[in-house]
Scaffold this motif. Structure first.
Motif, PDB file in Angstrom:
ATOM      1  N   ARG A  50      22.746  -6.881 -15.978  1.00  0.00           N
ATOM      2  CA  ARG A  50      22.548  -7.842 -17.068  1.00  0.00           C
ATOM      3  C   ARG A  50      21.522  -8.900 -16.681  1.00  0.00           C
ATOM      4  O   ARG A  50      21.756 -10.102 -16.792  1.00  0.00           O
ATOM      5  N   GLU A  58      31.150 -19.723 -22.270  1.00  0.00           N
ATOM      6  CA  GLU A  58      29.895 -20.204 -22.877  1.00  0.00           C
ATOM      7  C   GLU A  58      29.199 -19.179 -23.779  1.00  0.00           C
ATOM      8  O   GLU A  58      28.191 -18.589 -23.398  1.00  0.00           O
ATOM      9  N   SER A  80      23.957 -22.450 -26.612  1.00  0.00           N
ATOM     10  CA  SER A  80      24.474 -23.118 -25.411  1.00  0.00           C
ATOM     11  C   SER A  80      24.053 -22.375 -24.144  1.00  0.00           C
ATOM     12  O   SER A  80      24.253 -21.168 -24.034  1.00  0.00           O
ATOM     13  N   LEU A 140      18.973  -9.012 -22.090  1.00  0.00           N
ATOM     14  CA  LEU A 140      19.616  -8.649 -20.830  1.00  0.00           C
ATOM     15  C   LEU A 140      19.279  -7.190 -20.562  1.00  0.00           C
ATOM     16  O   LEU A 140      19.402  -6.344 -21.444  1.00  0.00           O
ATOM     17  N   ARG A 192      31.721 -15.276 -18.486  1.00  0.00           N
ATOM     18  CA  ARG A 192      31.225 -14.280 -19.442  1.00  0.00           C
ATOM     19  C   ARG A 192      30.390 -13.218 -18.725  1.00  0.00           C
ATOM     20  O   ARG A 192      29.783 -13.481 -17.675  1.00  0.00           O
ATOM     21  N   ASP A 193      30.318 -12.045 -19.325  1.00  0.00           N
ATOM     22  CA  ASP A 193      29.661 -10.907 -18.679  1.00  0.00           C
ATOM     23  C   ASP A 193      28.165 -11.127 -18.487  1.00  0.00           C
ATOM     24  O   ASP A 193      27.584 -10.637 -17.517  1.00  0.00           O
ATOM     25  N   ALA A 194      27.561 -11.880 -19.412  1.00  0.00           N
ATOM     26  CA  ALA A 194      26.116 -12.096 -19.295  1.00  0.00           C
ATOM     27  C   ALA A 194      25.769 -12.933 -18.069  1.00  0.00           C
ATOM     28  O   ALA A 194      24.632 -12.925 -17.619  1.00  0.00           O
ATOM     29  N   TYR A 195      26.746 -13.633 -17.511  1.00  0.00           N
ATOM     30  CA  TYR A 195      26.503 -14.504 -16.360  1.00  0.00           C
ATOM     31  C   TYR A 195      26.925 -13.834 -15.051  1.00  0.00           C
ATOM     32  O   TYR A 195      27.714 -14.372 -14.273  1.00  0.00           O
ATOM     33  N   ARG A 196      26.382 -12.652 -14.804  1.00  0.00           N
ATOM     34  CA  ARG A 196      26.728 -11.937 -13.568  1.00  0.00           C
ATOM     35  C   ARG A 196      26.320 -12.723 -12.334  1.00  0.00           C
ATOM     36  O   ARG A 196      27.027 -12.748 -11.334  1.00  0.00           O
ATOM     37  N   ILE A 244      22.823 -15.117 -25.510  1.00  0.00           N
ATOM     38  CA  ILE A 244      23.157 -14.748 -24.132  1.00  0.00           C
ATOM     39  C   ILE A 244      22.954 -15.915 -23.176  1.00  0.00           C
ATOM     40  O   ILE A 244      22.842 -15.735 -21.961  1.00  0.00           O
ATOM     41  N   LEU A 253      18.636 -11.317 -16.957  1.00  0.00           N
ATOM     42  CA  LEU A 253      18.079 -12.069 -18.083  1.00  0.00           C
ATOM     43  C   LEU A 253      16.560 -12.057 -18.025  1.00  0.00           C
ATOM     44  O   LEU A 253      15.974 -12.396 -17.005  1.00  0.00           O
TER      45      LEU A 253
END
Ligand SMILES: Cc1cc2nc3c(=O)[nH]c(=O)nc-3n(C[C@H](O)[C@H](O)[C@H](O)COP(=O)(O)O)c2cc1C
Ligand code: SF4
Ligand code: FES
Lengths: 157, 428
Positions: A138, B89, B94, A133, B129-133, A123, A140
Motif C-alpha cells: 500500500r 483516520e 484528514s 496506493l 488503518r490498512d492504508a497506513y502500513r 487514503i 502511497l
C-alpha cells in the motif's frame, strides 16, 4: 491448493498475539491474502479451521472489509483515491487516463493478470493529491499526473 | 521551546527515530517522571487542567473523559481495563495522524502509556488503518524496542504499574473509526456500532471499562506532563489548549499539514499554503473534514477551535481544511462526499443504509443536470431524517448529511442552476 505451512504458523501466532482466535480473524485473512494475493473459498475454510472458527464467521469479516479480496486480483492492485481533495486536484483525469491505458474500469483486472484497478476513499494523502496506493505494501504515491501513473505502470510491467 | 512542539522533532523524510535516538531527544522523560512523582489522579487532573480536547472529532475534554471512566470503572469492579488508540483516520480530507504514526511512533506510545497509567489500563491496543502500513510498522518496531528496554511488561521501572501493548491492523472500512465499532473490530466482530448506554467507559472491550482516544490526542500527553498544563494552555490562542495539526488540502497552491496554535484562522492557514490555487478566489471551505458544514469568505477569520467553529455553524472535526475555489462546483463536491458515506454505511440503520445511496444517486443526477422537480425536496427530506443526531446507532448518517444540508443552504443558486441542467461553475 492448501495454505503454506508458514501461513498456517503465522495464523496461529496471530491468534496468540491478538488474545484469541476470534480477535485474530481479520489478521488471518490478511495473512492469507499476503501469501496468496486473494482469499479463495478453500483458503478461507482452511484459515477458519486453523483458528477453530466457522467459515461463516470468517467470511462475515472478509466480505465486510474492502481491502480483503474474495476474488482473484492482479499482481499489482492500484487503489486510486476518489475522495474530494483528490477530485479537486484532477483525480478524474488520472482515472480516465489509467482506465484507457489498462483498458479496464474500476473493479476489473487486466487480461494478462498484471493489474487490478479499484477506487478507494480518502487514503490520507490529500497533501499529495491526486493520490493512490500501489501494491501489497500500500505504497502511497502522489501527486499523480496521468503521465506519472503511466510511468509507474510501465515500471511495474 | 519551538512553536511546533508536537511535530517539531519529526524528520523531513518521516523516518521514525530509534528508541535510543528518541531518548536523547527527551523521549520517555515524562513517563519516568509520572511513574515516580504523579499518582493516576494527579495525571488526570493535570490533563484536565491543560484544556486538551479530543482530536478525533468530538472535542470532548480528555482529562474529564478519563475521570468519568475511572468512576465508571470503580463501579464495574475488579478486572482489566483497556485503552484503545484510534488510528483509523478515514474522514475525507484528514491526513494528520499519518505523520504522528509514521514519524513519531515513540511520542504516541509514551502518550498511550501515560493515558493507560492514568485510567488504570493494563493493555493498550492501537488500531491502525490498512492504508497506513508504514505507520503500523513503525509502531511495531517501537513496541519491540521499549519491551527490550523494560518499559513494557510487569512492574515497569519498579513502579508497580504493568502494561502490554499491541497493534491491530484494519482493512479498509471507515466505520471502524467510530469508537464502539472500533471495539467490535478489535474483538473480531463485524465492526458495526453498538447502542449506548452502556458507554465504553462502563462496558467496552470484552465488557470491561475502556477508553478510546485519537492518535493526536494521546501524542499531546507527554508534552503536557513534561512542560505543564499552563504551558500547554499558553500554546493556544483560545480557551482550548495546545497546538493543532491542521491538514489543508483541495484548491490551495501547496496542500500541507500545519501545526499551529489552536484557534488559528482559515485565512492564515490558506496563506501558509501559498494561497488559493493560481490566485483564484475562494468559494467555500470545510474546516474539519467531509462531515463538517461549509463556511465562506465571511468566516475566514473565525478562530479554528471546537467552540468558535461550532458557534459559526460548523465544526473543527479532524481539523482537515478542504478548500473549494471559484472553479470548484459545490454540487459535484458534495456528490463526491455522498458517494463515500453511502459506500461506508455499515448497514445497521435503515435511513443510513437505504437513504445515503439514494442521496448519492440524487446528487449524481443533479450533477449531470438530470434532476427533477422532486430532487431538492427529497434531499431535504433526508437532511431532516438525519437530524438531530442521535436517531441512528452512530453519527455517520448525521455527518454524511451535514455537507448536503449546508450545501442546500449556502449554494441554493448552484443547486437551482444544476436543476435547470447547467453547472454555473465549470469543472475544477
Ligand atoms: C463514523 C465515525 C468515524 C470516526 N472515525 C474516527 C477516526 O478515524 N479516528 C478517530 O480518532 N475518531 C473517529 N471517530 C470519533 C470516535 O468515535 C471517538 O470519538 C474518538 O476516537 C475519541 O477520541 P478523542 O476523545 O481522543 O477525540 C469517528 C466517529 C464516527 C461517528
Ligand atoms: S448511522 Fe449508518 S454507519 Fe452508523 S450505525 Fe447506523 S447504519 Fe451504521
Ligand atoms: S482525498 Fe484523496 S487522499 Fe484524501
Amino acid at each position: 491448493m492448501t495454505l503454506k505451512a508458514e501461513t498456517i504458523q503465522a495464523i496461529r501466532t496471530a491468534a496468540h498475539h491478538h488474545g484469541g482466535a476470534k480477535a485474530a480473524m481479520l489478521e488471518a485473512l490478511k495473512l492469507v491474502q499476503a501469501a496468496e494475493g486473494w482469499v479463495s473459498d478453500a483458503h478461507l475454510a482452511e484459515a477458519a479451521a486453523t483458528l477453530g472458527v466457522t467459515t461463516a464467521e470468517l467470511d462475515s469479516l472478509a466480505t465486510f472489509y474492502s481491502h480483503i479480496f474474495r476474488s482473484p486480483v492482479g499482481e499489482m492492485v492500484i487503489l486510486l483515491c476518489d475522495g474530494l481533495s483528490c477530485y479537486l486536484n484532477g483525480a478524474d483525469d488520472v482515472r480516465d487516463a489509467v482506465q484507457q491505458k489498462l483498458g479496464i474500469r474500476f473493479g476489473e483486472t487486466t487480461p494478462d493478470g498484471k493489474f487490478t484497478l479499484l477506487n478507494v476513499c480518502c487514503i490520507g494523502g490529500c497533501d499529495r493529491a491526486p493520490a493512490a496506493l500501489l501494491g501489497p505494501d500500500r505504497k502511497l504515491v502522489g501527486p499523480l499526473s496521468a503521465d506519472q501513473l503511466d510511468q509507474l505502470i510501465e515500471d511495474a510491467r | 521551546m519551538t512553536a511546533t512542539p508536537l511535530t517539531g522533532r519529526a524528520r523531513p523524510d518521516r523516518s521514525p527515530h530509534s528508541f535510543a535516538e528518541w531518548q536523547r531527544l527527551g523521549g520517555y522523560d515524562a513517563l519516568r517522571r509520572a511513574l515516580k512523582e504523579l499518582s493516576p489522579d494527579d495525571l488526570v487532573s493535570l490533563v484536565e487542567a491543560s484544556g486538551l480536547r479530543g482530536r478525533g472529532g468530538a472535542g470532548f475534554l480528555t482529562g474529564t473523559k478519563w475521570k468519568l471512566m475511572r468512576k465508571a470503572a470503580a463501579a464495574a469492579g475488579e478486572g482489566p481495563r483497556y485503552l484503545c488508540v484510534n488510528g483509523d483516520e478515514m474522514e475525507p480530507g484528514s491526513f494528520k495522524d499519518r505523520l504522528l504514526l509514521e514519524a513519531l511512533p515513540h511520542q504516541l506510545i509514551e502518550g498511550a502509556m501515560l493515558a493507560a497509567y492514568a485510567i488504570g489500563a493494563t493493555e493498550v491496543i492501537l488500531l491502525v488503518r490498512d492504508a497506513y502500513r508504514a505507520g503500523a510498522a513503525a509502531l511495531n518496531r517501537a513496541i519491540v524496542e521499549i519491551e527490550s528496554a523494560g518499559l513494557l511488561g510487569s512492574n515497569i521501572l519498579g513502579s508497580g504499574f504493568s502494561l502490554t501493548m499491541r497493534v491491530h491492523g484494519s482493512a479498509g472500512r471507515y466505520i471502524v473509526g467510530e469508537e464502539t465499532a472500533l471495539i467490535s473490530a478489535i474483538e473480531g466482530d463485524r465492526p458495526v456500532p453498538r447502542a449506548r448506554p452502556p458507554y465504553p467507559a462502563q462496558s467496552g472491550l470484552w465488557g470491561r471499562p475502556t477508553i478510546v482516544n485519537n492518535v493526536e490526542t494521546l501524542s499531546c500527553v507527554p508534552l503536557i506532563v513534561q512542560h505543564g498544563a499552563d504551558w500547554f494552555r499558553g500554546l493556544s490562542r483560545t480557551e482550548e489548549g495546545g497546538t493543532k495539526l491542521y491538514g489543508v488540502s483541495g484548491r490551495v497552491n501547496r496542500p500541507m499539514l500545519i501545526e499551529a496554535p489552536m484557534g488559528t484562522t482559515a485565512r492564515e492557514l490558506i496563506e501558509r499554503c501559498g494561497g488559493i490555487r493560481d490566485g483564484r478566489r475562494l468559494r467555500a471551505f470545510q474546516p474539519g473534514g467531509g462531515a463538517t458544514a461549509f463556511l465562506e469568505q465571511a468566516e475566514l477569520d473565525v478562530p479554528m477551535d471546537f467552540g468558535h467553529l461550532k458557534k459559526a455553524g460548523s465544526a473543527l472535526g479532524t481539523g482537515a481544511l478542504i478548500v473549494l475555489d471559484e472553479t470548484s462546483c459545490p454540487v459535484a463536491s458534495i456528490a463526491r462526499h455522498a458517494r463515500f458515506y453511502a459506500r461506508e454505511s455499515c448497514g445497521l440503520c435503515t435511513p443510513c443504509r437505504d437513504g445515503l445511496p439514494w442521496v448519492s444517486k440524487l446528487l449524481d443526477q443533479l450533477e449531470a443536470g438530470q434532476g427533477t422537480a422532486a430532487t431538492l425536496e427529497l434531499l431535504q427530506m433526508h437532511v431532516d431524517l438525519a437530524s438531530p443526531s442521535g436517531r441512528s446507532f452512530c453519527d455517520l448518517m448525521t455527518g454524511a448529511m451535514t455537507p448536503v444540508r449546508s450545501g442546500l443552504e449556502r449554494f441554493a443558486d448552484v443547486f437551482a442552476a444544476h436543476l435547470a441542467g447547467r453547472c454555473p461553475v465549470g469543472r475544477a
